[in-house]
Design an enzyme around this catalytic site. Structure first.
Site, short mmCIF file in Angstrom:
data_model
loop_
_atom_site.label_atom_id
_atom_site.label_comp_id
_atom_site.label_asym_id
_atom_site.label_seq_id
_atom_site.Cartn_x
_atom_site.Cartn_y
_atom_site.Cartn_z
N ARG A 236 -2.15 4.28 1.77
CA ARG A 236 -0.11 4.34 1.70
C ARG A 236 -0.05 2.82 1.57
O ARG A 236 0.14 1.79 1.92
CB ARG A 236 -0.22 4.85 2.86
CG ARG A 236 -0.38 5.96 2.85
CD ARG A 236 0.18 7.43 1.68
NE ARG A 236 0.13 8.68 1.95
CZ ARG A 236 -0.84 9.09 1.29
NH1 ARG A 236 -1.76 8.93 0.39
NH2 ARG A 236 -1.54 10.90 1.21
N GLU A 264 7.05 5.92 -4.88
CA GLU A 264 6.21 5.96 -5.95
C GLU A 264 7.17 7.09 -6.48
O GLU A 264 7.68 7.99 -5.95
CB GLU A 264 4.93 7.11 -5.06
CG GLU A 264 3.99 5.50 -4.52
CD GLU A 264 2.57 6.53 -4.16
OE1 GLU A 264 2.65 7.74 -4.54
OE2 GLU A 264 2.71 6.20 -3.54
N HIS A 283 -1.16 7.47 -8.41
CA HIS A 283 -1.52 7.63 -6.71
C HIS A 283 -3.03 8.97 -7.28
O HIS A 283 -2.83 10.42 -7.41
CB HIS A 283 -0.36 9.03 -6.78
CG HIS A 283 -0.81 8.66 -5.08
ND1 HIS A 283 0.22 8.78 -3.38
CD2 HIS A 283 -1.65 9.78 -4.26
CE1 HIS A 283 -0.28 8.87 -2.55
NE2 HIS A 283 -1.94 9.63 -3.02
N1 LIG Z 1 -4.59 7.46 -3.16
C1 LIG Z 1 -4.83 9.27 -2.56
O1 LIG Z 1 -5.03 9.96 -3.98
C2 LIG Z 1 -5.11 9.43 -1.12
C3 LIG Z 1 -6.16 10.33 -0.91
C4 LIG Z 1 -6.42 10.71 -0.23
C5 LIG Z 1 -6.50 9.93 1.36
N2 LIG Z 1 -5.47 9.03 1.13
C6 LIG Z 1 -5.35 7.73 2.48
O2 LIG Z 1 -6.59 7.36 2.73
C7 LIG Z 1 -6.53 6.86 4.23
C8 LIG Z 1 -7.81 7.34 4.48
O3 LIG Z 1 -7.39 8.04 4.46
P1 LIG Z 1 -8.72 9.80 5.15
O4 LIG Z 1 -8.29 11.05 5.58
O5 LIG Z 1 -9.70 8.69 5.44
O6 LIG Z 1 -8.72 8.80 6.61
P2 LIG Z 1 -8.78 9.52 8.06
O7 LIG Z 1 -7.62 10.02 9.08
O8 LIG Z 1 -9.88 10.26 7.99
O9 LIG Z 1 -8.40 7.94 8.66
C9 LIG Z 1 -8.90 7.86 10.63
C10 LIG Z 1 -9.38 6.67 10.84
O10 LIG Z 1 -9.12 5.40 10.45
C11 LIG Z 1 -9.72 4.42 11.41
N3 LIG Z 1 -8.07 3.86 11.70
C12 LIG Z 1 -7.31 4.12 12.62
N4 LIG Z 1 -6.17 3.37 12.46
C13 LIG Z 1 -7.01 2.13 12.49
C14 LIG Z 1 -6.60 0.78 11.96
N5 LIG Z 1 -5.15 -0.10 12.56
N6 LIG Z 1 -6.78 -0.11 11.37
C15 LIG Z 1 -7.86 0.07 10.91
N7 LIG Z 1 -8.61 1.12 10.86
C16 LIG Z 1 -7.70 2.65 11.51
C17 LIG Z 1 -9.62 5.68 12.83
O11 LIG Z 1 -11.85 4.67 12.29
C18 LIG Z 1 -9.65 6.66 12.41
O12 LIG Z 1 -10.65 7.66 12.59
C19 LIG Z 1 -5.07 7.45 4.44
O13 LIG Z 1 -4.02 6.15 4.06
C20 LIG Z 1 -4.52 8.72 3.40
O14 LIG Z 1 -3.43 8.58 3.51
C21 LIG Z 1 -4.93 8.24 0.13
#
Ligand SMILES: NC(=O)c1ccc[n+]([C@@H]2O[C@H](COP(=O)([O-])OP(=O)(O)OC[C@H]3O[C@@H](n4cnc5c(N)ncnc54)[C@H](O)[C@@H]3O)[C@@H](O)[C@H]2O)c1
Length: 325
Positions: A236, A264, A283
């Site tokens: 994000r 965005e 995105h």
């Molecule tokens: N570009 C896209 O189209 C797209 C699609 C899906 C997800 N995303 C983004 O990708 C990212 C990951 O999504 P997800 O569903 O895998 O997340 P998630 O909910 O699985 O992530 C949670 C994990 O992140 C870790 N975390 C928490 N705080 C942290 C910190 N300060 N530093 C490092 N790690 C930390 C921890 O291990 C936690 O369990 C998010 O920002 C999400 O919004 C983007």
């Protein structure tokens, strides 16, 4: 959900499966819980299948959905979707965030390989010189032994590490919730964020957008990234000080592959659109096109489990929200 997503998430074969396991009217896609035409339907509804464009399940929705037991979200985050009234009621919530992690990980793997090969600069050069690479200019370029730093052992971060493990990369990870043994099991070395930034050729961000991760990559930390390195953001925009990043990119010191930005789309005059060392996409890393079917399948499988009384595999608990996307 917005009805535009329905046929993309649930092509005819999945609609048939839904009709087999549930009394469902697949022609009626609710977008407003207050709409009187849905009052009777919602009063009896036990399970909602939701997607992008679903209105929040707030206090008002709680009064029209008295029998709701489960929400199966055919998309990623449910943070904005489920209100306290429903959590208090013990609603079962499942999300397709795990299924959505795969295309993000795939996009990122491609981004890392292209960055390691210096493919974007090579494309620019080729289009003007019409010459193959001079071998002297490619010293240090390539995937072999390249240091890749992953920020966040999230669903996406873990899936990415699975895809990267077979490659000859040197993988490190930073995550405050991970210990060294867990990192090693993922095939990566656990590093503090500052050290990861200072010692990686390619850095890829996969932490969730939380109050404590806002501007996780601030001006100081961006300054730690080595000259010539590439920063990949599919997480994000809020996690990065975009002005500081833009300053670094305008100086030409580092490169970036960005699928997400603070606004965005970015404003029309944003340098991110035109800088030669920036590869900006709108995105698209998460599920799009035929990848939406995977999210629909996830909901159908969760519905099967719900109906069979077996635990859901992708259940989201209220307490998870403090550290997840
Ligand atoms: N570009 C896209 O189209 C797209 C699609 C899906 C997800 N995303 C983004 O990708 C990212 C990951 O999504 P997800 O569903 O895998 O997340 P998630 O909910 O699985 O992530 C949670 C994990 O992140 C870790 N975390 C928490 N705080 C942290 C910190 N300060 N530093 C490092 N790690 C930390 C921890 O291990 C936690 O369990 C998010 O920002 C999400 O919004 C983007």
């Amino acid at each position: 959900m917005d009805p535009v997503h329905l046929p993309r998430l649930f092509p005819p074969r999945l609609l048939d499966r839904l009709r087999e396991v549930a009394a469902i009217d697949t022609d009626r896609c609710v977008q407003d819980f207050a709409d009187p035409q849905y009052r009777a339907l919602l009063a009896d509804t036990e399970v909602l299948i939701t997607g992008w464009g679903c209105p929040p399940l707030d206090e008002a929705a709680a009064t029209v959905l008295p029998r709701l037991r489960a929400v199966l979200h055919a998309a990623g985050s449910v943070r904005w979707l489920i209100g306290d009234a429903f959590w208090d009621r013990g609603l079962i919530v499942s999300s397709a965030a795990q299924a959505n992690a795969l295309p993000v990980a795939e996009y990122t793997m491609a981004a890392i390989v292209f960055a390691a090969k210096d493919a974007f600069a090579a494309r620019e050069r080729y289009s003007t010189t019409h010459l193959h690479q001079d071998p002297d200019e490619t010293a240090g370029v390539g995937t072999y032994g390249r240091r890749v730093g992953v920020i966040g052992a999230s669903r996406v971060g873990r899936r990415l590490l699975e895809l990267l493990r077979p490659l000859d990369l040197e993988l490190s990870i930073s995550d405050p919730y991970l210990d060294p043994a867990q990192a090693a099991a993922l095939g990566a070395r656990l590093l503090e964020l500052d050290e990861l930034l200072a010692t990686s050729d390619i850095i890829t961000l996969h932490a969730p957008d939380l109050p404590e991760t806002r501007h996780l990559l601030d001006r100081r930390r961006l300054g730690l990234i080595p000259d010539g390195a590439t920063f990949v953001n599919t997480a994000r925009g809020a996690l990065v000080d975009e002005q500081a990043l833009t300053d670094e990119l305008e100086s030409g010191r580092i490169n970036a592959i960005l699928d997400v930005t603070t606004a965005e789309p970015p404003p029309p005059d944003s340098p991110l659109y035109r800088l030669p060392n920036v590869f900006l996409t709108p995105h698209i890393a998460g599920s799009l096109g035929n990848e939406l079917i995977r999210l629909g399948e996830n909901s159908v499988e969760e519905l099967d489990r719900y109906r069979a009384g077996t635990p859901l595999i992708h259940q989201v608990r209220r307490e998870d929200l403090a550290r997840t996307a």
